[in-house]
Design an enzyme around this catalytic site. Sequence first.
Site, PDB file in Angstrom:
ATOM      1  N   LEU A  87       0.892  -1.309  -0.200  1.00 36.82           N
ATOM      2  CA  LEU A  87       0.014   0.003  -0.098  1.00 36.82           C
ATOM      3  C   LEU A  87       0.626   1.265  -0.079  1.00 36.82           C
ATOM      4  O   LEU A  87       0.406   2.035   0.669  1.00 36.82           O
ATOM      5  CB  LEU A  87      -0.919  -0.053   1.196  1.00 36.82           C
ATOM      6  N   CYS A  88       2.006   1.269  -0.847  1.00 39.56           N
ATOM      7  CA  CYS A  88       2.961   2.376  -0.964  1.00 39.56           C
ATOM      8  C   CYS A  88       3.323   2.549  -2.269  1.00 39.56           C
ATOM      9  O   CYS A  88       4.240   2.850  -2.556  1.00 39.56           O
ATOM     10  CB  CYS A  88       4.104   2.394  -0.020  1.00 39.56           C
ATOM     11  N   GLY A  89       2.183   2.358  -3.169  1.00 40.98           N
ATOM     12  CA  GLY A  89       2.416   2.473  -4.442  1.00 40.98           C
ATOM     13  C   GLY A  89       3.435   1.757  -5.234  1.00 40.98           C
ATOM     14  O   GLY A  89       3.584   0.537  -4.874  1.00 40.98           O
TER      15      GLY A  89
END
Length: 288
Positions: A87-89
Amino acid sequence: MATLREIKRRIDSVKSTMQITKAMKMVAAAKLRKSQSRLLNTRPYAKELGNVMQHISVRSVLKKHPLFKKKNKDTVCFVLVTADSGLCGSFNSYLIQKAYSEMEQAKSEGKKSVLITIGKKGYEHFKRRDFKIAKNYIELFTRLEFDHAQEIASDLLKLYNSNKFEKIVLIYNKFKSVVQQELTVEQFLPVIPSETDKDVSVGSIVFEPKPEKLLTQLIPMHLNFQIWRVLLESATSEFGARMTAMETATDNAQEMIKELVLFYNKARQAAITTELNEIVSGAEALHG
């Protein structure tokens, strides 16, 4: 066509998701501030330690020291630093792609590659593909401490002193800003002498105690702080990437809610119009 109830249910679902992404953004922002403060305090000290090591490495008496001398081996050790969670690109995917690229480059030069992973995402990716991982460190970033850096630096030094590797290379994200991380490939061992230092009169630099004795004290400090800086760079970059990703997700959710509300209103209006038409038609039929 979706019913009004289904559209309403989807709007509520997107609103719930948006609340989660907002909360995750706030958590990432709080962690980012703390991690950035630690990083900015560490960078100058680590940089000066590196400069001193480079100055010492120019001394002819120390040029044959194992930490300054490139070894004639056919294996390169890559240390990949990823995050423990997603969930951090594209934070983790770009690092993994870079690791593949560096190992392919080493292969083209006739070198073998050994991989060490720091962070669960990199470890899980290569483990699923049956890639041999010499050592892994996971769950460090949950509560990152200087002891973690000391442990990793000590292990890497032992591996390098085992005379199995030509060099040890770090692959990580360097923090530039909240929205920008710099993909970095950096040689950890052996220490690379500064090119500018070779043009400077080394005799003008006075060491106390003598460089030979000073080196035994500086080596552990230098290695520990370089790894500590890299861990902080990676952690800070991760929080910045997650904050940006969650902000983008929140914005997308808001846009989706607007579209769904518009769609809901149009569907509701169409349903009301249909009901009115049915009522009018029924009334006309009764009046014959």
